[in-house]
Design a protein around this motif. Structure first.
Motif, PDB file in Angstrom:
ATOM      1  N   LEU A 252     -27.957  -5.407  13.885  1.00  0.00           N
ATOM      2  CA  LEU A 252     -29.024  -5.657  13.105  1.00  0.00           C
ATOM      3  C   LEU A 252     -30.473  -5.547  14.157  1.00  0.00           C
ATOM      4  O   LEU A 252     -31.306  -4.788  13.613  1.00  0.00           O
ATOM      5  CB  LEU A 252     -29.007  -6.846  11.921  1.00  0.00           C
ATOM      6  CG  LEU A 252     -28.110  -6.935  11.260  1.00  0.00           C
ATOM      7  CD1 LEU A 252     -28.091  -8.196  10.296  1.00  0.00           C
ATOM      8  CD2 LEU A 252     -28.122  -5.466  10.145  1.00  0.00           C
ATOM      9  N   TYR A 253     -30.253  -6.288  15.197  1.00  0.00           N
ATOM     10  CA  TYR A 253     -31.362  -6.163  16.123  1.00  0.00           C
ATOM     11  C   TYR A 253     -31.558  -4.670  16.586  1.00  0.00           C
ATOM     12  O   TYR A 253     -32.668  -4.370  16.540  1.00  0.00           O
ATOM     13  CB  TYR A 253     -31.254  -7.124  17.204  1.00  0.00           C
ATOM     14  CG  TYR A 253     -31.971  -7.226  18.149  1.00  0.00           C
ATOM     15  CD1 TYR A 253     -33.386  -7.834  17.951  1.00  0.00           C
ATOM     16  CD2 TYR A 253     -31.990  -6.993  19.654  1.00  0.00           C
ATOM     17  CE1 TYR A 253     -34.496  -7.924  18.809  1.00  0.00           C
ATOM     18  CE2 TYR A 253     -33.053  -7.279  20.364  1.00  0.00           C
ATOM     19  CZ  TYR A 253     -34.257  -7.508  20.134  1.00  0.00           C
ATOM     20  OH  TYR A 253     -35.119  -7.916  20.917  1.00  0.00           O
ATOM     21  N   MET A 254     -30.732  -4.088  16.725  1.00  0.00           N
ATOM     22  CA  MET A 254     -30.655  -2.721  17.374  1.00  0.00           C
ATOM     23  C   MET A 254     -31.527  -1.830  16.248  1.00  0.00           C
ATOM     24  O   MET A 254     -32.200  -0.947  16.322  1.00  0.00           O
ATOM     25  CB  MET A 254     -29.312  -2.033  17.777  1.00  0.00           C
ATOM     26  CG  MET A 254     -28.835  -2.816  19.032  1.00  0.00           C
ATOM     27  SD  MET A 254     -27.320  -1.947  19.488  1.00  0.00           S
ATOM     28  CE  MET A 254     -27.832  -0.383  19.896  1.00  0.00           C
ATOM     29  N   VAL A 255     -30.929  -2.218  14.902  1.00  0.00           N
ATOM     30  CA  VAL A 255     -31.505  -1.429  13.812  1.00  0.00           C
ATOM     31  C   VAL A 255     -33.236  -1.800  13.797  1.00  0.00           C
ATOM     32  O   VAL A 255     -33.875  -0.895  13.514  1.00  0.00           O
ATOM     33  CB  VAL A 255     -30.959  -1.808  12.596  1.00  0.00           C
ATOM     34  CG1 VAL A 255     -31.662  -1.194  11.309  1.00  0.00           C
ATOM     35  CG2 VAL A 255     -29.669  -1.087  12.439  1.00  0.00           C
ATOM     36  N   ALA A 256     -33.489  -3.111  13.705  1.00  0.00           N
ATOM     37  CA  ALA A 256     -34.765  -3.468  13.843  1.00  0.00           C
ATOM     38  C   ALA A 256     -35.671  -2.799  14.851  1.00  0.00           C
ATOM     39  O   ALA A 256     -36.805  -2.293  14.536  1.00  0.00           O
ATOM     40  CB  ALA A 256     -34.897  -4.941  13.967  1.00  0.00           C
ATOM     41  N   GLU A 257     -35.006  -2.554  16.093  1.00  0.00           N
ATOM     42  CA  GLU A 257     -35.798  -1.864  17.123  1.00  0.00           C
ATOM     43  C   GLU A 257     -36.006  -0.714  16.975  1.00  0.00           C
ATOM     44  O   GLU A 257     -37.002  -0.052  17.457  1.00  0.00           O
ATOM     45  CB  GLU A 257     -35.113  -2.362  18.444  1.00  0.00           C
ATOM     46  CG  GLU A 257     -35.506  -3.668  18.939  1.00  0.00           C
ATOM     47  CD  GLU A 257     -36.534  -4.050  19.795  1.00  0.00           C
ATOM     48  OE1 GLU A 257     -37.403  -4.106  19.177  1.00  0.00           O
ATOM     49  OE2 GLU A 257     -36.307  -4.176  20.998  1.00  0.00           O
ATOM     50  N   THR A 258     -35.029   0.144  16.523  1.00  0.00           N
ATOM     51  CA  THR A 258     -34.987   1.495  16.497  1.00  0.00           C
ATOM     52  C   THR A 258     -35.696   2.160  15.157  1.00  0.00           C
ATOM     53  O   THR A 258     -36.247   3.034  14.863  1.00  0.00           O
ATOM     54  CB  THR A 258     -33.811   2.233  16.776  1.00  0.00           C
ATOM     55  OG1 THR A 258     -32.671   1.435  15.957  1.00  0.00           O
ATOM     56  CG2 THR A 258     -33.253   1.602  18.098  1.00  0.00           C
ATOM     57  N   GLU A 259     -35.295   1.274  14.073  1.00  0.00           N
ATOM     58  CA  GLU A 259     -35.750   1.908  12.739  1.00  0.00           C
ATOM     59  C   GLU A 259     -36.520   1.130  11.832  1.00  0.00           C
ATOM     60  O   GLU A 259     -37.139   1.636  10.917  1.00  0.00           O
ATOM     61  CB  GLU A 259     -34.322   2.138  11.953  1.00  0.00           C
ATOM     62  CG  GLU A 259     -33.313   3.035  12.538  1.00  0.00           C
ATOM     63  CD  GLU A 259     -32.042   3.066  11.763  1.00  0.00           C
ATOM     64  OE1 GLU A 259     -31.956   2.638  10.639  1.00  0.00           O
ATOM     65  OE2 GLU A 259     -30.802   3.327  12.544  1.00  0.00           O
ATOM     66  N   GLY A 260     -36.983  -0.228  12.326  1.00  0.00           N
ATOM     67  CA  GLY A 260     -37.567  -0.976  11.778  1.00  0.00           C
ATOM     68  C   GLY A 260     -36.778  -2.046  10.574  1.00  0.00           C
ATOM     69  O   GLY A 260     -35.628  -2.117  10.647  1.00  0.00           O
ATOM     70  N   PHE A 261     -37.366  -2.729   9.615  1.00  0.00           N
ATOM     71  CA  PHE A 261     -36.543  -3.666   9.000  1.00  0.00           C
ATOM     72  C   PHE A 261     -36.384  -3.382   7.526  1.00  0.00           C
ATOM     73  O   PHE A 261     -35.753  -4.105   6.752  1.00  0.00           O
ATOM     74  CB  PHE A 261     -37.651  -4.859   8.925  1.00  0.00           C
ATOM     75  CG  PHE A 261     -37.520  -5.834   9.889  1.00  0.00           C
ATOM     76  CD1 PHE A 261     -36.843  -6.966  10.384  1.00  0.00           C
ATOM     77  CD2 PHE A 261     -38.423  -5.655  11.217  1.00  0.00           C
ATOM     78  CE1 PHE A 261     -36.595  -7.688  11.534  1.00  0.00           C
ATOM     79  CE2 PHE A 261     -38.399  -6.344  12.202  1.00  0.00           C
ATOM     80  CZ  PHE A 261     -37.469  -7.319  12.488  1.00  0.00           C
ATOM     81  N   ASP A 262     -36.827  -2.264   6.932  1.00  0.00           N
ATOM     82  CA  ASP A 262     -36.401  -1.798   5.666  1.00  0.00           C
ATOM     83  C   ASP A 262     -35.168  -1.727   5.262  1.00  0.00           C
ATOM     84  O   ASP A 262     -34.794  -2.447   4.239  1.00  0.00           O
ATOM     85  CB  ASP A 262     -36.671  -0.220   5.435  1.00  0.00           C
ATOM     86  CG  ASP A 262     -38.469  -0.210   5.518  1.00  0.00           C
ATOM     87  OD1 ASP A 262     -39.088  -1.174   5.496  1.00  0.00           O
ATOM     88  OD2 ASP A 262     -38.958   1.029   5.475  1.00  0.00           O
ATOM     89  N   LYS A 263     -34.027  -1.294   5.839  1.00  0.00           N
ATOM     90  CA  LYS A 263     -32.604  -1.581   5.727  1.00  0.00           C
ATOM     91  C   LYS A 263     -32.257  -2.876   5.652  1.00  0.00           C
ATOM     92  O   LYS A 263     -31.544  -3.375   4.894  1.00  0.00           O
ATOM     93  CB  LYS A 263     -31.791  -0.750   6.499  1.00  0.00           C
ATOM     94  CG  LYS A 263     -30.197  -0.537   6.034  1.00  0.00           C
ATOM     95  CD  LYS A 263     -29.380   0.306   7.035  1.00  0.00           C
ATOM     96  CE  LYS A 263     -28.220   0.323   6.232  1.00  0.00           C
ATOM     97  NZ  LYS A 263     -27.340  -0.836   6.299  1.00  0.00           N
TER      98      LYS A 263
END
Length: 324
Positions: A252-263
């Motif tokens: 999830l941290y990788m998602v936040a760093e690359t795509e933001g927090f929407d998902k």
């Protein structure tokens, strides 16, 4: 090398292995093997030795030592550096000290016991020796400081997923970051940060998970409101659960760093036991009741009072379910 030797014994499934065989297979001297086994014994591992047969591992302690964590870890960065303490007042306080002194991202501070564990609003968090997972994680994200509060929601999603995979499918998130099982708290999360207007220096994510506490052991004041894996009739390996939590956090941290927090915010809503329910919101200047209907893009809770939609910020309030 010590981890390699320990893993070698685990794969032997309790069978004797000669010092000569270990030396040949691992390309180390027999003296080095003996020294590593001696250190492992000092850390609670029990070996049986035989002059003719060699050594065999007969007991590994249920401790969250770096050796035990490394044996099951499946992350690239989170948890690769472990600071292990038998006891401390608060892992968050130790983590902040390490973070200020330049500790690398992904470092975790793990304690078998916290004497002054705390949650939001400085509430105490019961953290007895080896009966839970008490740890703090150091992160150094590149997203903007205004996004930092969403890290708490990220942590809640990661932990809730790990709990469900470990045998508690009913685990759910109470806004913003407590994990409940059938209305009882099993996990507390406390996120703290150091930042300027332009950048985040560090985030310390403190997580406490009750694993082996019997219900009668909880302090009487919140015995009926708290639970553990043991109290729910589930046997769980602390090291395996910690590894699962770190794996979910890293994803999830990788998602936040690359795509933001929407998902992540959408995932939080699907795991929530707050959205769709009547809640009481208690702050310093007012108290009101309404239906929790959504999160906004900043992770704030939206509560419909019947006359208007109130926007609730995590740091300002306490949320309680309304008894039907």
């Amino acid at each position: 090398m010590r981890n390699t030797i320990l893993d070698y014994f685990r794969k032997a499934n309790g069978q004797f292995i000669s010092g000569e065989q270990i030396s040949d297979d691992l390309h180390v001297s027999r003296t080095a093997v003996w020294k590593h086994i001696k250190i492992l014994k000092e850390r609670g591992y029990i070996f049986e030795s035989s002059t003719r047969k060699g050594y065999r591992l007969i007991y590994a302690p249920d401790l969250l030592t770096p050796l035990e964590i490394a044996s099951v870890l499946r992350t690239h960065s989170l948890g690769q550096n472990v600071v292990y303490l038998e006891t401390t007042n608060s892992t968050n306080e130790i983590a902040k000290e390490y973070a200020r002194n330049g500790a690398e991202e992904g470092t975790i501070i793990v304690a078998e016991e916290q004497k002054m564990g705390r949650g939001r609003f400085s509430r105490s968090f019961y953290s007895p020796f080896a009966k839970g997972i008490w740890f703090s994680l150091i992160l150094r994200p590149t997203f903007f400081p205004l996004e930092a509060s969403k890290s708490t929601l990220l942590a809640a999603v990661a932990v809730c997923r790990a709990l469900r995979s470990a045998g508690l499918p009913q685990a759910a998130i109470k806004w913003p970051n407590d994990i409940l099982v059938d209305g009882r708290k099993l996990v507390g999360i406390l996120t703290e940060l150091s930042a300027s207007m332009e950048r985040i220096d560090y985030i310390v994510m403190g997580i406490g998970i009750n694993t082996g506490i019997e219900r009668i052991e909880f302090p009487e004041d919140f015995r009926d409101k708290t639970t553990s894996f043991l109290a729910e009739g589930i046997a769980v390996s602390r090291k395996q659960l910690l590894a699962a939590v770190l794996a979910e956090l890293e994803k999830l941290y990788m998602v936040a760093e690359t795509e933001g927090f929407d998902k992540i915010l959408e995932d939080w809503k699907t795991l929530s036991c707050t959205i769709g329910n009547e809640v009481q919101v208690i702050s310093e200047d007012k108290t009101f009741i309404g239906k929790a209907v959504d999160l906004d893009n900043n992770g704030c809770l939206l509560v419909d009072t019947g006359t208007k939609i109130e926007r609730v910020i995590a740091g300002d309030v306490s949320i309680r379910p309304v008894k039907q």
